[in-house]
Design an enzyme around this catalytic site. Structure first.
Site, PDB file in Angstrom:
ATOM      1  CG  HIS A 232      -2.130  -0.965   0.823  1.00 41.24           C
ATOM      2  ND1 HIS A 232      -2.112  -2.288   1.192  1.00 41.24           N
ATOM      3  CD2 HIS A 232      -3.239  -0.774   0.079  1.00 41.24           C
ATOM      4  CE1 HIS A 232      -3.196  -2.868   0.710  1.00 41.24           C
ATOM      5  NE2 HIS A 232      -3.903  -1.972   0.045  1.00 41.24           N
TER       6      HIS A 232
ATOM      7  CD  GLU B 129      -9.851  -7.540  -1.837  1.00 35.75           C
ATOM      8  OE1 GLU B 129      -8.893  -6.943  -2.350  1.00 35.75           O
ATOM      9  OE2 GLU B 129     -10.515  -7.067  -0.908  1.00 35.75           O
TER      10      GLU B 129
ATOM     11  CG  ASP C 278      -5.480  -8.123  -1.141  1.00 37.32           C
ATOM     12  OD1 ASP C 278      -4.387  -8.374  -0.613  1.00 37.32           O
ATOM     13  OD2 ASP C 278      -6.180  -7.159  -0.812  1.00 37.32           O
TER      14      ASP C 278
ATOM     15  CB  CYS D  74     -10.468  -1.507  -8.324  1.00 33.52           C
ATOM     16  SG  CYS D  74     -10.694  -2.686  -6.995  1.00 33.52           S
TER      17      CYS D  74
END
Ligand code: PEP
Ligand code: MG
Length: 588
Positions: free
Chosen positions: A212, A455, A479, A526
């Site tokens: 992240h 995910e 993920d 996404c």
């Protein structure tokens, strides 16, 4: 002497500037520049804080002398002597003065910059006793910082100064040069804080491509390299650096020839950006007339401006967890969340906003203190929807805030990391309960479409069940890859195995897209794959028609879309699905 450090390329472009080394524990210290008129007040703040700490240490010494002698007193007195000596050390105070006067750093930043420099000199000392004094130095700096906290800076945090990189040649020692952040590690919340500051690029020792921290860097659209191993140890404070965000290389102390070459590349990137910006209002349509939805991923409501500027036709992923992070345990209440979600809805001027419910855990801890290392396998632990369902009061608060924001414009509600039908049922029941609570209070709210993130491989494999319950799906490839290939996405030591083109991953993505088509429900991607231009053809070939990515990637992906004919890409994608090495097929 020039040297280079290799890491993982996470955010492209070239940055040229001076290194600012920041210890992970001190990234929460404010970093901003002060005007000439503010230099004296900043110097004064450091002086006063230091004098306060000196007085405190002297008081302690005095109280020790007043006490009956005891074992340990001698050692403690000697330690306090060392602290006093360090507090009065000219190397420290002159250094701090240099950063404030010559570089215009604010007082806290100057102090931590000098700490980094001196701490490294301690590390290099042969004498173990002297080496250990580094801890004392850190302690006294911490105390001075604490004392300064009580004295508000006369300066407000200024907006990021616009700083142009030098063109080709090293500049003299001037304050007007870009700065490059170098740290061992940075949490996503720290990165977000740096979004407001003036850094032109960053380098970290650890981290994977879809960690992240890397994602936030990409959203900031600044060149970045992660997983650069010992970069923060071998690069020195104030070194000249080039970050080659394309190749994942950091060059320290570059020669004039190298610098000229990178200065040229930097200007080329600017020209390319300018060219792409002309596509802003062009509809994203393939050569064979397929309309493609290009959406933006955002972390904060203020990101909506760049989403609109890039021509995104909505927000496909608002990572709401950034509202929850770095708050030392206090969570945002319903009003605060409502205001943030409403700001995003209004910021998008009538375009849809997909708000993902909080996804903390793994590499997004709520606080630095509540570290991911507290858990054996944080990525497999209590994160995302699992955490929300374990804290129903918190979750209901968030759901009410989202539903209320939906009264101001189109909102889609997206739920991360679902894997079990029981989780789906609980989530939907809580959404109903949140509506009931708002009805009971007579509060206005709007309709929302409810979607699930795909995910976890389990979700992709039972996607038909998901499609029964949800209005839309969004594939979180970051993920999905991590869980399919058993690769920790933040661990640079296995980063070479993190492969979006792995056939198993492609099959799960293809299966999800195809199932959505049959059910007549929208499916988007996404994850970072959606913004990677090298993946656009493949995803279009697999039938994807909705992509969500950082605003800075929208125009480059649109350019790819405009050049594609999906009819030609379908056979290519089928071949990639059947291949042992899909990358070779797509490259052909
Ligand atoms: C993903 O996993 O692909 C995703 C978009 O969510 P995040 O990166 O925030 O985990
Ligand atoms: Mg995810």
């Amino acid at each position: 002497m020039s040297f280079s450090v290799h890491g993982l390329a996470v955010s492209s472009g070239v940055a040229i500037g001076r290194a600012v080394l920041v210890a992970s524990s001190r990234v929460d210290v404010a970093h901003y520049f002060v005007d000439e008129g503010q230099i004296e007040p900043e110097l004064d703040r450091v002086r006063r804080a230091r004098n306060e700490v000196v007085a405190e240490v002297c008081r302690l010494q005095q109280s020790l002398q007043d006490m009956p002698a005891k074992d340990g007193h001698v050692e403690l007195t000697a330690l306090l002597d060392v602290h006093l000596m360090l507090l009065q050390d000219e190397h420290l105070s002159d250094g701090v003065k240099h950063w404030i006067v010559d570089r215009r750093y604010n007082a806290e930043w100057a102090l931590t910059a000098q700490l980094e420099l001196v701490a490294r000199q301690f590390d290099e000392m042969e004498d173990p006793y002297l080496r250990e004094r580094k801890a004392d130095l850190e302690q006294i700096v911490e105390r001075v910082l604490r004392a300064m906290r009580g004295m508000t800076s006369p300066v407000a945090l200024p907006p990021s100064p616009s700083r142009k990189a030098p063109q080709g040649l090293l500049l003299d020692d001037t304050i007007d040069v870009p700065l490059i952040l170098v740290a061992h590690d940075l949490s996503p919340a720290d990165m977000l804080q740096f979004k407001q500051s003036a850094f032109a690029g960053f380098v970290t020792d650890v981290g994977g491509k879809t960690s992240h921290t890397a994602i936030v860097a990409r959203s900031m659209d600044i060149p970045a390299v992660v997983g650069a191993r010992a970069a923060s140890q071998i690069i020195e404070q104030d070194d000249w650096l080039i970050i080659d965000g394309e190749a994942g290389v950091v060059i320290a102390d570059p020669s004039p020839i190298i610098l000229a070459e990178y200065g040229f590349r930097q200007r080329q990137t600017e020209v390319e950006r300018e060219r792409l910006s002309r596509l802003r209002n062009t509809p994203a349509m393939t050569m064979d007339g397929e309309k493609i939805e290009l959406l933006a991923n955002i972390e904060e409501p203020s990101d909506c401006a760049s989403a609109l500027k890039a021509g995104a036709i909505g927000v496909g992923l608002f990572r709401s967890e950034f509202l929850f992070m770095g708050r030392q345990g206090s969570l945002p209440d319903e009003e605060e969340q409502y205001r943030a979600y409403r700001a995003a809805v209004q910021g998008m001027e009538g375009l849809p906003v997909t708000i993902r419910t909080v996804d903390v855990g793994a590499d997004k801890p709520l606080d630095r203190s509540r570290n991911a290392e507290d858990h054996l396998n944080p990525a497999l632990g209590l994160r995302a929807i699992r955490w929300s369902l374990s804290e129903p009061a918190m979750f209901l608060t968030q759901l009410r805030a989202i539903l209320r924001a939906a009264a101001h414009g189109p909102v889609h509600l997206l739920v991360p990391m679902l894997a079990h039908v029981s989780e789906i049922r609980q989530t939907l029941a809580l959404i109903d309960r949140a509506r009931g609570q708002l009805n009971a209070k007579g509060q206005a709210y709007g309709p929302v479409k409810v979607g699930a993130m795909i995910e976890v491989p389990a979700a992709a494999l039972m996607v038909d069940v998901f499609l029964k319950y949800f209005d839309f799906l969004s594939i979180g490839t970051n993920d999905l890859i991590q869980y399919t290939l058993a690769i920790d996405r933040v661990d640079e030591s296995v980063a070479h195995l993190y492969d979006p083109m792995h056939p198993a991953v492609l099959h799960l993505v293809a299966h999800t897209i195809a199932a959505g088509r049959v059910a007549g429900k929208p499916v988007s991607v996404c994850g970072e794959m959606a913004g990677d231009v090298a993946m656009t053809r493949l995803l279009l070939g697999l039938g994807l028609r909705s992509f969500s990515m950082h605003p800075s990637q929208v125009l480059a992906v649109k350019q790819q879309v405009l050049r594609c004919d999906t009819r030609k890409l379908e056979p290519l994608a089928r071949a990639a699905l059947d291949a042992e090495e899909p990358a070779l097929v797509m490259a052909a």
